[in-house]
Structure formats: C-alpha cells, structure tokens
Design an enzyme around this catalytic site. Sequence first.
Site, PDB file in Angstrom:
ATOM      1  N   SER A 174     -24.687-131.548   4.910  1.00 10.91           N
ATOM      2  CA  SER A 174     -25.592-131.154   5.995  1.00 10.91           C
ATOM      3  C   SER A 174     -24.874-130.264   6.994  1.00 10.91           C
ATOM      4  O   SER A 174     -25.412-129.254   7.473  1.00 10.91           O
ATOM      5  CB  SER A 174     -26.122-132.396   6.713  1.00 10.91           C
ATOM      6  OG  SER A 174     -26.978-133.146   5.901  1.00 10.91           O
ATOM      7  N   ASP A 231     -35.400-130.934  10.871  1.00  6.27           N
ATOM      8  CA  ASP A 231     -34.515-132.091  10.921  1.00  6.27           C
ATOM      9  C   ASP A 231     -35.172-133.199  11.726  1.00  6.27           C
ATOM     10  O   ASP A 231     -36.405-133.298  11.751  1.00  6.27           O
ATOM     11  CB  ASP A 231     -33.161-131.685  11.512  1.00  6.27           C
ATOM     12  CG  ASP A 231     -31.992-132.437  10.877  1.00  6.27           C
ATOM     13  OD1 ASP A 231     -31.814-133.614  11.214  1.00  6.27           O
ATOM     14  OD2 ASP A 231     -31.285-131.841  10.044  1.00  6.27           O
ATOM     15  N   HIS A 262     -29.304-136.401  14.529  1.00  5.44           N
ATOM     16  CA  HIS A 262     -28.812-135.549  13.451  1.00  5.44           C
ATOM     17  C   HIS A 262     -29.185-134.080  13.670  1.00  5.44           C
ATOM     18  O   HIS A 262     -28.353-133.176  13.521  1.00  5.44           O
ATOM     19  CB  HIS A 262     -29.370-136.055  12.113  1.00  5.44           C
ATOM     20  CG  HIS A 262     -28.786-135.407  10.902  1.00  5.44           C
ATOM     21  ND1 HIS A 262     -29.345-134.308  10.297  1.00  5.44           N
ATOM     22  CD2 HIS A 262     -27.691-135.718  10.157  1.00  5.44           C
ATOM     23  CE1 HIS A 262     -28.635-133.974   9.231  1.00  5.44           C
ATOM     24  NE2 HIS A 262     -27.621-134.816   9.120  1.00  5.44           N
TER      25      HIS A 262
END
Length: 702
Positions: A510, A281, A315
């Site tokens: 996600s 990520d 994120h």
Amino acid sequence: MNRRRLLDISWALVALALALVAAAPPAHAQSLVPAPPSAPLANQAPIVNAGADQVITLPSTANLTGAATDDGQPNPPGVLTTTWSQVSGPGTVSFSNASALNSTATFSASGAYVLRLTVSDGALAASDDVAITINPAPVQSGIEDKIDPALHDLMQANPQALLPVIVEMQHPVVPFVSAPDVDRALAALDLLRQYGTPVAALSLIDAAAGFANGAGINAISLVPTVARIHHDATVGTQRSADPPVVAPPDQLSEVYPLVVNANHVWQQGTTGGGVTVAVLDSGVAADADLVQPANRILASVNCADVRTASDPGGHGTHIAGIIAGNGTRSGGQIVGIAPQANIVDVRVLGSIGSGRISSVIRGIEWVIAHRTVYNIRVINLSFGARANLSYRADPMAAAVEIAWRRGLVVVAASGNGGPVGGTVLTPGIDPYAITVGATDDRGTLGRGDDMLAWFSAWGSADSNAKPDLVAPGRRIVSIRVPGSALDTLFPERVVVAQNGSTYFRLTGTSMATAVASGAAALLLARRPDLTPDQVKALLVGTTQPYGQQSGQVLPDPTAGGSGLLDAYAAMTAALRTASTSISVSGLLGGGLLTGTLQTWAPLACANRGLRPADGFARTLFPVLYGSPLYWKDPTLGGINWQTLTWDSVAWDSVAWDNFAWDSVVWDSVAWDSIAWDSVAWDSVAWDSVAWDSIAWDSFTLD
C-alpha cells in the site's frame, strides 16, 4: 386343316419372299445413295444437385458439396460455370470459392439460411437450393457458467445466507436509448429487488450490487440478459507472513523520496502542483501537511459505511501523506513524493479497514465523473481483493480499464501475499494498471542494500508479469491520525519528528503504491499532455537497479518488476523528447500573438496489444458501435471476419479476443454521450452493507 392346304400356304409364302428379293436394289447401289439429313439434338439444361440440408453450430463452417452433369450441348459445347449464392437468411454468408462445386460457407449470425447452386452451360442454366440451419454458439446460460466459483461455494456452504453479490448485465442492444448503461444497471437493481436486497447501481459496468441467498442467485442467473453474478468480495489490507528478520528499532524510512530520486525533480521546480490524485481508501483527515498553508484536499465523498470522522481508520491519510504531504508539521523533515499535489478523498473502506468491490467501483465512477472539475489525473488503490478469476471476468478490472481509457493513471498495490507466486490482488492483476510491489530500503539512501520485501506479491493467474515495478514499502513514515483505529491498535508505531511532531509508520505494498502515485503526479505536473500509457511506459522503463550487495535471490525474475522506481530518470526521459521551441509570432493572427510553442517528440506507450476485460467491452459497446471493425486474424475459426458488421458480429469473448483494440482512436470516442453517474447518490444504501472479514487488527506488517 388338311395336308394339301398346308402345302398351298407354304408355296404362297415362298413366292412372296422371292418377289421381295427381286424388287430390292443391288447392295452396291445402296452405298451410292446419300442418307437424308438428321435433325440436330435439342440442348438440355444442366442437372444440378446442391447437396443435403445441414445443421451446424457457430462458429463452424458448412461444407458445400454440389454436383452437376450436362449433355455437352450446345455444339460446340460452352463452358460449364457454377455459382453459389445466398437466397435468404438473418445474416451474411461468405464462400471460400463461390465458383466451385465444392466450397465452404461462413455465416455471420445464427438462424435459417437458403443457399443456391446455379450451373450454366453458356446457354441454359439450372439451380438447386440447400437449407442450412445455424445454431448459435454456446453461451453462458447455465448456473455454473454465470456464477463465480467462489460465490457458488458460499451458496453451497449456506444456501439461506444473504451473500453480497454484483449482478452484471449483457451489453445494451440497438436501438440505444439515451443512457443504455444506466438502464442496464437499473435493470440489475430491479432483479436484486425482486430476488434479494438491492444496495446500489453500478452504471460504470452495467451492474448493480446487493444481497441474495442461494435461491435468489440461481433465479437471477437464469435471466437471459444477465452476463455474470460476482461475489462482492471484501477489499482491504491483506495479512502477511511475519518478517523473516526483525528490523532494528531505529530503522525508519523517511528517506523514501530520496531513494526514488524525487528530490532531484523538486530541484527542477516540479513538486506536483496543479495535479490531483484521487485516494480511494479509508478517508483523508485534514492534517496540516495537507491543508496548510493552503487546503489541498479538494473534495471528499463517502462510498463506505457511516463516516464518524474524516478518516476513522487512519490508513487513507497515511497514504495521502506519502503522495502529497508537504512536511509543514515536521518542519520539512517528513515530506511526500509530490508535496504540492492536490488530493481528492474518495472513501471506499470502512472504519475497520475493509470495503467491497462494489464500493471501489462506485468510487471510481465518481472520480471519472468529476475528473475535469478537480483535474484528477491519478487514482491510488492501496488495497485489493483476492483474485479468484482472470482479469477478463473481474468487475474491478473492468472499472479500472474504463478509468484508464478516460485519461486516469491507475496505480494499484500488488498485495502482501508474497513471497509465494500467483498472489497479486485485484485490481493489481489488470494488465493496464501500474501495479506496484514493495522493497525494504533498510532506512538508508544506498540502493545496493535494498531488498525485495518478503511480503511483496507477484504473479497472476493470466501469467501477466506483475508487479510492473517496485518502490519503498517497509516502515514508511507519513501522517498520523490520532485516535484512529490504526493509531489505537499500534501505539508502538508512532514516530516523533525532530521538532516533536508525531507521525506514523506502516509497512506494505500500500505504501509503495502511494510512492509510485506521487511519481506519476510529478510527471503530469511537468507534462500534463501525457497519456496514462505514456506515464506507465516512462515509470516502468526508467527504473534503477537495487540490491546488488544484499545477496538476495528473487523468487522469480519477474517478482521485482522492471526494477526500483526512479522519478528523476522518468522525468528526464519525458523532457528529453522536447523539440526546439519555435516562435509563433506572425504565425497566428497576423502577428497579434507572440511567444513560443514547444512541441514534443512521440513517446513510447505501454499496454500495446492487450485484450480488455469483458465488462469493459460490454460497457463500451454503445460507444464503439458503428466505428470501423479491424480484426487481428481475418480468418479466425474459419470465419471471414472482414464481411462482418456491427449488426451481424456475435459480440462476445471470441470477437473481443480478435478485435484490434489498439485501432480505436480513444480521443475521438464520444465519451460525453455516456451517463454513468446519473443515478442519484442519496439513493445508495451503503449503510446496509455488512463490512466484514478484514479488520485493521489483522494488519500484521511491521
């Protein structure tokens, strides 16, 4: 001559005729005298014609139309036998009926062959030869065949622009050197150095990443050892449609572990300890929920742009918290699915929220190389790229499959392109991976009011039923990274826990993917012997129904996968297969060792009968070479596949379709002979990558 002389001659002839008649025996006397015996006729060899010379193209077969005649000798006549045989040629030849004049011949390789027709009458034999030229099967040799359509369109639009590409090579050929995949990757890197700008070798898939303009791409495509040139597309979060119904301000989902029954697994004493999840990520920050009371971020590696902070985007840390946050800062209020699992930070997304396919492949390669050191069992891929090709031609799918076969459970997001069908992203399109869609749990524990999230993508170009299952993915609360890109862009998404600590909410597949990764970690913590196929079968096969009271009609029966994830049901199914423990005292070492040995009954396995991606087959060619060849259809395309060997089979799409991949005993594969990660990491010029086209501010989900 006078008349008298003519009369004299005439009378002389008459007298001679009368004399001959008088000397002949009577007619009845001739029948009584036997004729002398005649000599027997000599046996002649048969006359043979093998037919006209032919030119055919693989995988076609040659029709053999021989002819033969015989004189019927010896007397009594023998049995006339015919035999077709191979005189010469680069491969093997099989005949449908080698004892018949009319037969068909199948060839294992292209080239010039001579076949012989031999005919025997039992005493003498004769033969005739026919020449047959076999042209190779059509290969992807043209520019249009080797260059991805999406990349070709970009070349047409701007021929001079430097475009990000992945050059994938054909499989290595015998004799293999010590590291054939690395050599192929370095060869691809040399081509980019010659015709463009090299960035990094991707040994995992016999490829390299870099940049080239239209002329350079065309030149590379003409190299015979190049298999395909891909667009090194951008991966990252995906824009979705606006929500059809705005959620009330108080609808937050901190209850998602309870929705998937992870809390019941915790009550059994399983919280994910000892299992490591690789989070590919934007990075993972050292938040208290991950590093206290002990640091569970075991390693960090960067395959993206220059890292200015542990997680400049925010994120990746949010994802890691959903998987393994232990709620230290919130006093146990906000906890992930596997709160004692370890995390490995593999940064593949840049600071603005985007990466490239090549960075993801490089990250997967690193995980495979270090899986044993950190006991990495799960890879979480909470992003994707638009799937322009079948998974068979997709380089990211090939990398995922190699990781899967190395014992790593790969969990991928379906994408946020719903509710339209055919929108699943790569690598979620790959049939081997566990692809996760999202539900809206409405912030409640009850499943009856849950709905398939409007943005949850489903369907793929290959008609694979994707996603495999769904998990909570709307307004999910997890770790916040103060000052990160997401934190700066969306201050309204900050969530305050009861003790005053701050967290962050995000929506998307996600988040649902991270929930499923946590459930996989729980299973592997309790049963580390599980294979990826078994983990997938357990998670997909034990889902729970949802939405009974929501009134929602799914856009397609497959849009919600097999149902809503149920971690407790999956664990129960895994433990139900345990057989009675037996004592090992006295069985080992003459009683020196004591204790119990627990055995397990066989579990169901997912992914049976699948055909892997082309890149997977090319990369593993050196490893599988020489192993037994088992075919699904022994006569596919008129070819006698049973006669083929590794040296004669054309190892291409036709063979990959027909090869029985389930026959491979993957545990016995000589994996240690592969050196995928031997390219020096400090030689990777990631800072030359243009990280573009997707930014966090396009993240419109609520």
